[in-house]
Design an enzyme around this catalytic site. Structure first.
Site, PDB file in Angstrom:
ATOM      1  N   CYS A   1      -9.492   5.746  -0.748  1.00  0.00           N
ATOM      2  CA  CYS A   1      -8.539   5.230  -1.732  1.00  0.00           C
ATOM      3  C   CYS A   1      -7.114   5.610  -1.350  1.00  0.00           C
ATOM      4  O   CYS A   1      -6.156   5.226  -2.026  1.00  0.00           O
ATOM      5  CB  CYS A   1      -8.839   5.778  -3.118  1.00  0.00           C
ATOM      6  SG  CYS A   1     -10.504   5.412  -3.673  1.00  0.00           S
TER       7      CYS A   1
ATOM      8  N   ASP B   1      -5.784   8.650  -1.399  1.00  0.00           N
ATOM      9  CA  ASP B   1      -5.273   9.933  -1.882  1.00  0.00           C
ATOM     10  C   ASP B   1      -6.361  10.930  -2.251  1.00  0.00           C
ATOM     11  O   ASP B   1      -7.360  10.580  -2.858  1.00  0.00           O
ATOM     12  CB  ASP B   1      -4.261   9.812  -3.023  1.00  0.00           C
ATOM     13  CG  ASP B   1      -4.467   8.615  -3.920  1.00  0.00           C
ATOM     14  OD1 ASP B   1      -3.491   8.102  -4.466  1.00  0.00           O
ATOM     15  OD2 ASP B   1      -5.630   8.188  -4.070  1.00  0.00           O
TER      16      ASP B   1
ATOM     17  N   CYS C   1       0.421   9.431  -0.833  1.00  0.00           N
ATOM     18  CA  CYS C   1       1.800   8.968  -0.707  1.00  0.00           C
ATOM     19  C   CYS C   1       2.765  10.037  -1.236  1.00  0.00           C
ATOM     20  O   CYS C   1       2.346  11.063  -1.773  1.00  0.00           O
ATOM     21  CB  CYS C   1       1.983   7.667  -1.464  1.00  0.00           C
ATOM     22  SG  CYS C   1       1.770   7.851  -3.234  1.00  0.00           S
TER      23      CYS C   1
ATOM     24  N   CYS D   1      -1.041   8.511  -9.455  1.00  0.00           N
ATOM     25  CA  CYS D   1      -0.789   9.797  -8.786  1.00  0.00           C
ATOM     26  C   CYS D   1      -0.713  10.922  -9.808  1.00  0.00           C
ATOM     27  O   CYS D   1      -1.225  12.025  -9.586  1.00  0.00           O
ATOM     28  CB  CYS D   1       0.524   9.756  -7.993  1.00  0.00           C
ATOM     29  SG  CYS D   1       0.546   8.527  -6.679  1.00  0.00           S
TER      30      CYS D   1
END
Ligand SMILES: Cc1ncc(COP(=O)(O)O)c(C=O)c1O
Lengths: 143, 412
Positions: free
Chosen positions: A42, A44, A68, A111
Site C-alpha cells: 500500500c 506505507d 510518503c 497517513c
C-alpha cells in the site's frame, strides 16, 4: 504536491527516529510496546515503539516509517506528542489533531489515521505483554 | 561547470522546445498568419507552403511520403484516430452487433491506446491485452500466438514511456503484413530518437507527438499508409473535410511548422544524440546500482531507449524520495504521485511487486542533459535513499534477514 512547512521540517529533521532494539529483542521486552501498521504494497508502513515506566507513563518513543512525506511527518509528530503522556492520555490522541497540526490535504488523511493506529497498536502490545486487559484498542483501526 | 537548478530529468513527459523550432514558428503567428485552407490569397498560400514543407520534413523522418501524414493535436489524438478509425472501418459486422473483429494490444501501452481499445470492447470488438514478460518486451511470437482468424488490428507501442523498453516492432509489422492485418504503433517515445522506416518496418499507422521531440505541445501526426495496403480510417472529428476528410479543423499552422522543424533537426542530430544519451544513462545506472544496495533497473537490460532509466530502490517509498530530491525534476511509479492511488500499472504488468513499484523513479534525459547533471543527480539520490533507509522499518527487517514479503501485514 505542495507540502506544509511543518511536514517538510519533520521530513528533513525527523524526531525520535529509531528503535529500542531489533524486532526479536523488543518482542520479549515487557517495558516496550511495538506497533507496526500499514503494508508495503500500500506504500506505507509505520513502526512505533514506546517505552513505558512503572507508573504507566510513556518515557520514550521511537518511530520508523516507509511512506510518503506526510506519513513520515505524522509518525514523527506522534512520537513527540506521546512522550511524557500516560498510556491513557496517549490513547486520546485523534488523527484529526495530526491533520490539523500538519495541514494535511484530504488525500493524505490516511497517513494521520495510520499514525493514530500505530499508537493504539503499540499500547495494545504493551498491555498484552503486561497482562493488562486491553480495551478494544486494536479493533479501532478498522477503516 | 556549475549545475543550474532545478535539473530537468523528465524528458519522457515532455521536452523543452528547441529554440531553433521556436524561431521557425514565430513568423507564423504575426506575419504569415493565414489559414492554410484559404486558396485565393497570399496569406493562405504562405501558410499552405509552410504546412507542405512540414509534411515533407515529418515524412522524411519516418521514410513515408508527405501525402501519408495527417496532422493531429498530439499522440493521444493520433492513437484514437488510428485505433477507433481503423476498427470501425474494418469492422466485420455493423454497429450494435457482437463479434465485430479482434484487436491485439499490450497491457502496458499508454492510456491513450488502452482506453480507445476499451471503448471498442464496449462497441462489440474483442480485444486481447498481451501481458508483457518480466523484461517488458513484446515479441513477434507473442503476437503470433494471440492472432485469430478474425484479427483486424494490432496496436503495439514501439518504446514504452515508463520503462523505455523496445518491442519487436519491425518483426510484428512483418507478421501483420503476412496475415493481412492492419498494424498500428504508438511511436511517441521512439520517433526522432531512433531511425524509423515505415516501409522496412512494415508499419501501416504510426503516431507521434511534437512535444516529446523538442517540438511544441498540442501538435502531432499520424502516418497512414497509402499503398500496399491502402489504409482507410473512419474519421472521428467531422467538419470541413481537412486532411482528406480524416481530421477536420483548421490546421494549427504554427504548431505544424514547429513540428516539421523538430523533425528536420532530429533527422540530422539523432545519431550523435543517441550515443551521447546512451553513455550518460549507462553511467547513471552504473553509479546508482553500485553505490546503493537493493536497486533494480526495471525493464530489459539492453532493449531500452537511450534516454529512459526506470529504477527501484528497495524499502524506500517513491514520493518521499522525490521530496528528498526536490531540485531534480523526475517522476515516480509510486501510488502517491498518481491520481488513482495505485502504483504504476506498467511496472505491475511486468510483475514488479507493488512494493518495488512504489519505490521506483523514472529519470529521462534529453538534448540538454549534461554529465554534470547526472553526477549531481546521483549524489542527490544516493543521499536521499540513505536518509530514508535510516527511517525505514522495512530496511531494518531486511537487514535482520527477515523476508518482508513473507510478513502478514495488517492491510487497511
Ligand atoms: C507512449 C505515449 N503515447 C501517447 C502519449 C500522449 O501524447 P500526447 O501528449 O501528445 O497526447 C504519450 C505522452 O504522454 C506517450 O508517452
Amino acid at each position: 504536491m505542495a507540502y506544509s512547512d511543518k511536514v517538510i521540517d519533520h521530513y528533513q529533521h525527523p524526531r525520535n527516529v529509531g528503535s529500542f532494539g531489533t524486532s526479536k529483542e523488543v518482542a520479549t521486552r515487557k517495558d516496550v510496546g511495538v506497533g507496526i501498521v500499514g503494508a508495503p504494497e500500500c506504500g506505507d508502513v509505520m513502526q512505533l515503539q514506546i517505552k513505558v515506566n512503572d507508573a504507566g507513563v510513556i518515557e520514550d518513543a521511537k518511530f520508523k516509517c516507509f511512506g510518503c512525506g506526510s506519513a513520515i511527518a505524522s509518525s514523527s509528530l506522534a512520537t513527540e506528542w506521546i512522550k511524557g503522556k500516560s498510556v491513557d492520555e496517549a490513547l486520546a490522541i485523534k488523527n484529526t489533531q495530526i491533520v490539523e497540526e500538519l495541514s494535511l490535504p484530504p488525500v493524505k488523511i490516511h497517513c494521520s489515521v495510520l499514525a493514530e493506529d500505530s499508537i493504539r497498536s503499540a499500547i495494545a502490545d504493551y498491555k498484552k505483554k503486561n497482562g493488562i486487559a486491553a480495551a478494544t484498542t486494536q479493533e479501532a483501526s478498522a477503516h | 561547470m556549475a549545475v543550474k537548478l532545478p535539473i530537468y530529468m523528465d524528458n519522457a513527459a515532455t521536452t523543452r522546445t528547441d529554440p531553433r523550432v521556436v524561431e521557425a514558428m514565430l513568423p507564423y503567428f504575426t506575419e504569415k498568419f493565414g489559414n492554410s485552407a484559404s486558396r485565393n490569397h497570399k496569406f493562405g498560400w504562405e501558410a499552405e507552403d509552410a504546412v507542405d514543407l512540414a509534411r515533407e520534413q515529418a515524412a522524411a523522418l519516418i521514410g513515408a511520403s508527405p501525402k501519408e501524414i495527417v496532422w493531429t493535436s498530439g499522440s493521444t489524438e493520433s492513437n484514437n484516430l488510428a485505433i477507433k478509425g481503423a476498427a470501425r472501418m474494418y469492422a466485420r459486422s455493423p454497429e450494435g452487433t457482437k463479434g465485430r473483429g479482434h484487436i491485439i494490444a499490450a497491457a502496458h501501452e499508454h492510456k491513450a491506446v488502452l482506453d480507445p481499445c476499451k471503448r471498442l470492447q464496449n462497441e462489440g470488438f474483442d480485444v486481447t491485452f498481451l501481458q508483457p514478460p518480466a523484461d517488458g518486451v513484446i515479441t513477434r511470437a507473442m503476437v503470433a500466438e494471440a492472432m485469430r482468424e478474425d484479427t483486424i488490428l494490432v496496436s503495439i507501442m514501439w518504446a514504452n514511456n515508463e520503462i523505455g523498453t523496445i518491442n519487436e516492432v519491425p518483426e510484428i509489422g512483418a507478421l501483420c503484413h503476412e496475415r493481412g492485418v492492419i498494424f498500428h504503433t504508438d511511436a511517441t517515445q521512439w520517433v526522432g530518437k531512433m531511425p524509423t522506416d515505415v516501409e522496412k518496418d512494415h508499419i501501416d499507422l504510426l503516431s507521434w507527438s511534437g512535444h516529446k521531440m523538442y517540438g511544441p505541445k498540442g501538435v502531432g501526426a499520424l502516418y497512414v499508409r497509402r499503398r500496399n495496403p491502402r489504409v482507410r480510417l473512419e474519421a472521428i472529428q467531422d467538419g470541413g473535410g481537412h486532411e482528406r476528410g480524416m481530421r477536420s479543423g483548421t490546421l494549427n499552422v504554427t504548431g505544424i511548422v514547429g513540428f516539421g522543424k523538430a523533425c528536420e533537426i532530429a533527422l540530422h542530430e539523432m545519431d550523435s544524440e543517441r550515443e551521447r544519451l546512451l553513455n550518460l544513462r549507462r553511467k547513471f545506472e552504473r553509479e546508482l546500482s553500485s553505490r546503493l544496495e537493493v536497486t533494480q533497473v526495471n525493464g530489459h537490460a539492453d532493449r531500452r531507449m537511450p534516454h529512459i532509466l526506470n529504477i527501484s530502490f528497495g524499502y524506500v517509498e517513491g514520493e518521499s524520495l522525490l521530496m528528498g530530491i526536490k531540485d531534480i525534476a523526475c517522476s515516480s511509479g509510486s501510488a502517491c504521485t498518481s491520481a488513482s492511488l495505485e502504483p504504476s500499472y506498467v511496472l505491475k504488468s511486468l510483475g514488479v511487486g507493488d512494493e518495488l513499484a512504489h519505490s521506483s523513479l523514472r529519470l529521462s534525459l534529453g538534448r540538454w542533459s549534461t554529465e554534470e547533471e547526472v553526477d549531481y543527480a546521483v549524489e542527490g539520490i544516493v543521499k536521499a535513499v540513505n536518509h530514508l533507509r535510516t527511517m525505514s522499518p522495512l530496511w531494518d527487517l531486511y537487514k535482520e534477514g527477515i523476508d518482508v514479503s513473507k510478513i502478514e501485514w495488517q492491510t487497511h
